[in-house]
Each structure stands twice: as structure tokens, then as C-alpha cells.
Design a protein around this motif. Sequence first.
Motif, PDB file in Angstrom:
ATOM      1  N   VAL A 205       0.851  -1.196   0.000  1.00 51.69           N
ATOM      2  CA  VAL A 205       0.000   0.000   0.000  1.00 51.69           C
ATOM      3  C   VAL A 205       0.885   1.243   0.000  1.00 51.69           C
ATOM      4  CG1 VAL A 205      -1.887  -1.179   1.156  1.00 51.69           C
ATOM      5  CG2 VAL A 205      -0.173   0.051   2.532  1.00 51.69           C
ATOM      6  N   ASP A 206       0.346   2.343  -0.501  1.00 50.91           N
ATOM      7  CA  ASP A 206       1.132   3.581  -0.585  1.00 50.91           C
ATOM      8  C   ASP A 206       1.515   4.098   0.801  1.00 50.91           C
ATOM      9  OD1 ASP A 206       0.894   3.483  -3.322  1.00 50.91           O
ATOM     10  OD2 ASP A 206      -0.787   4.888  -3.412  1.00 50.91           O
ATOM     11  N   GLU A 216      -4.277   5.372  -0.175  1.00 53.55           N
ATOM     12  CA  GLU A 216      -3.772   5.117  -1.525  1.00 53.55           C
ATOM     13  C   GLU A 216      -3.926   6.390  -2.360  1.00 53.55           C
ATOM     14  OE1 GLU A 216      -2.211   2.422  -2.060  1.00 53.55           O
ATOM     15  OE2 GLU A 216      -3.372   0.595  -1.708  1.00 53.55           O
ATOM     16  N   THR A 217      -2.912   6.695  -3.149  1.00 56.53           N
ATOM     17  CA  THR A 217      -2.968   7.840  -4.059  1.00 56.53           C
ATOM     18  C   THR A 217      -3.113   7.305  -5.480  1.00 56.53           C
ATOM     19  OG1 THR A 217      -0.539   7.874  -4.037  1.00 56.53           O
ATOM     20  CG2 THR A 217      -1.674   9.413  -2.596  1.00 56.53           C
ATOM     21  N   ASP A 218      -4.175   7.699  -6.146  1.00 60.16           N
ATOM     22  CA  ASP A 218      -4.533   7.124  -7.432  1.00 60.16           C
ATOM     23  C   ASP A 218      -4.285   8.078  -8.590  1.00 60.16           C
ATOM     24  OD1 ASP A 218      -5.395   5.000  -5.942  1.00 60.16           O
ATOM     25  OD2 ASP A 218      -7.527   5.487  -6.088  1.00 60.16           O
ATOM     26  N   HIS A 222      -5.584   4.435 -12.480  1.00 64.00           N
ATOM     27  CA  HIS A 222      -6.564   3.845 -11.571  1.00 64.00           C
ATOM     28  C   HIS A 222      -7.999   4.058 -12.052  1.00 64.00           C
ATOM     29  CE1 HIS A 222      -3.918   2.620  -8.199  1.00 64.00           C
ATOM     30  NE2 HIS A 222      -3.130   3.532  -8.727  1.00 64.00           N
ATOM     31  N   ASP A 231      -8.461  -2.451  -7.530  1.00 65.05           N
ATOM     32  CA  ASP A 231      -8.498  -1.567  -6.353  1.00 65.05           C
ATOM     33  C   ASP A 231      -9.655  -1.924  -5.430  1.00 65.05           C
ATOM     34  OD1 ASP A 231      -6.287  -0.198  -7.225  1.00 65.05           O
ATOM     35  OD2 ASP A 231      -7.420   1.430  -8.153  1.00 65.05           O
ATOM     36  N   ASN A 235      -9.308  -2.919  -1.585  1.00 63.75           N
ATOM     37  CA  ASN A 235     -10.026  -2.182  -0.538  1.00 63.75           C
ATOM     38  C   ASN A 235     -10.761  -3.133   0.402  1.00 63.75           C
ATOM     39  OD1 ASN A 235      -9.185   0.172  -1.707  1.00 63.75           O
ATOM     40  ND2 ASN A 235     -11.222   0.929  -2.219  1.00 63.75           N
ATOM     41  N   CYS A 245      -9.529   2.315   4.967  1.00 64.44           N
ATOM     42  CA  CYS A 245      -8.836   2.719   3.730  1.00 64.44           C
ATOM     43  C   CYS A 245      -9.482   3.960   3.124  1.00 64.44           C
ATOM     44  CB  CYS A 245      -8.855   1.572   2.712  1.00 64.44           C
ATOM     45  SG  CYS A 245      -7.980   1.945   1.172  1.00 64.44           S
ATOM     46  N   ARG A 247      -8.916   6.642  -0.358  1.00 66.22           N
ATOM     47  CA  ARG A 247      -8.232   6.797  -1.645  1.00 66.22           C
ATOM     48  C   ARG A 247      -8.375   8.252  -2.094  1.00 66.22           C
ATOM     49  NH1 ARG A 247      -7.452   1.359  -3.299  1.00 66.22           N
ATOM     50  NH2 ARG A 247      -6.167   2.172  -4.989  1.00 66.22           N
TER      51      ARG A 247
END
Length: 279
Positions: A205-206, A216-218, A222, A231, A235, A245, A247
Motif C-alpha cells: 500500500v502507498d 492510496e494515491t490514485d 486507476h 483496487d 479495498n 482505507c 483513496r
Amino acid sequence: MDIEAFLRRRGGVARTETLRRAGFARTRLDKAVAAGCIVRVRRGVYGLPNEAGVLGFALQHNALLTCLSAAPAYQLWTVEKAGVVHLSPGHRKAVPGTVTHGRILHPVHPWLPVAGLADVLIHAQHCLPVLEALVMVQCAAQRGDVTLEFLRSKLAGNRNARARAVLNHVIPRADSILEVLANYHFRNAGLHVRRHVELPGVGEVDFLIEDCLVVETDGATHLEAKQVKKDRTRNNATVIGGRLCLRFGYDDVVHHPERMVAQVLAVLEQSRQGAFSAT
């Protein structure tokens, strides 16, 4: 190779002596100009009609592109494209309408009218907002094009303190510009942040924030159907594994970081108050 192909490989512009060394005689240049294949930017400088751009502008003024304007030449990450041209003119007279930078102290680009990478990064650290300079330095450093130790050695003394501070935010690895920016904002908010954490059943995970919230950075990829499905699965696995989580996309990270951080803080506060507890 024809003149157009030669110029295209060099950013769309070149000096006459460079063209002559490559085997293009003056008569051949004149014929290409007459045919409209190339244009004479100024005396001693030729370029492609639609591709010379800021490179031709730099040659026209006997200057070198640097700072944000030089980023494309070195394929550096940037938050925004350069609006105003950044130049190192090499003489005292500034070019009107441009941002003027100081002397060039390191070897320049081998064929383009562009300052060397070291000067480009140093100029950026002095000139640009922290995040703009950070992403350029991050890109170059993690590719191995320059070391942080080298840059620090060039930024000694109190007057370079602000520029040197940019280096403190460079991280060992970032898979995208969004990771660099998000990491800066999370740490600036005083959060405990771990990056590229491997979670059972989820994968890497980021960010893992405060050991309970995955972020998470999409980027653009994505939004593709295959990645959206992946994704969603990740999740679900994250929640099943006992963690929350969130995003965030490009617009969140780049244009609304304060909102992004506020949402992270809100979830963490609810978690502390037991909002997600079964009881």
C-alpha cells in the motif's frame, strides 16, 4: 538523415555550427528554409517551424533554460508547467518577461540550450515554492542522476537554508508525484507515516498512517476498468484485515491537500473514539 529529423532529435532547434558539423552545408540550410521545412530563428540559429518553442527563445537571446523551464529537457516531474520562461542569460542584461537566474557553475546540456541538471535543481530550490522544487529533486535523485549529498554540498551557509530544506523532504522511493506530495502533507500535519507497507492479503500500500489507516494515491491509470476492479478487491481485503482505507486522486492531492489531510484526521479521530468498533 535529413535536417528536420536531425533538429527533431535535438529538441527542434540548433546552432549553425552544430548543423555544419553534422554535415549540413549552408546551401542545404538555405534550401530547407526556402522550402519552409525549417526557419531561421535568428542569425546562427535554425529550428523547426512549430517545435523550437522555448528552446528557440533561449538561443535567440543567447541564454540557457533553467529551473522549471528546463524540467522537460531532463524529463523531471513537475506540478505545473512553466508559464514564464526561466533563463540564465550569462550576462547582466535580463530578458524582459522572463525569470532571470544566476551564473551557470556546472557542465551544461550536451546539445540543447539548457543549463546542466545540477544548476537546474539548485536554481529550482532557490526560486520555486517548496513542493514545486521538491518533485523535481525527488525525480532526479531517485533515478540516480544526482545525489542529495552533492546538492547539500552546493547549498552551504545560512543564505541557502531555505533551498537546502527542500532536500529534507525527499524520500527513498516514490512511484508517482502524488506520493511525494501526499507524504509531504501528511508529515507536515504531524502524522506517523509508513510508506510502501506490505499487508497480508492486500499487497503493498502507498501509506499506512498511525498503523491503522491505509491511504492510496490514485493516478490516471486507476480509472481504467481493470485497475478499478483490482483496487476494489484490495479495498475489501484491507477492511477484512482490520484496517480502514481512503483513496485520493490527482485533484485531491495536488489542488486540495488541506481537504485530504482533514479527511484523514477526521477518520483517525473517529477511530480513536471507537466509531468503527462493533460495540
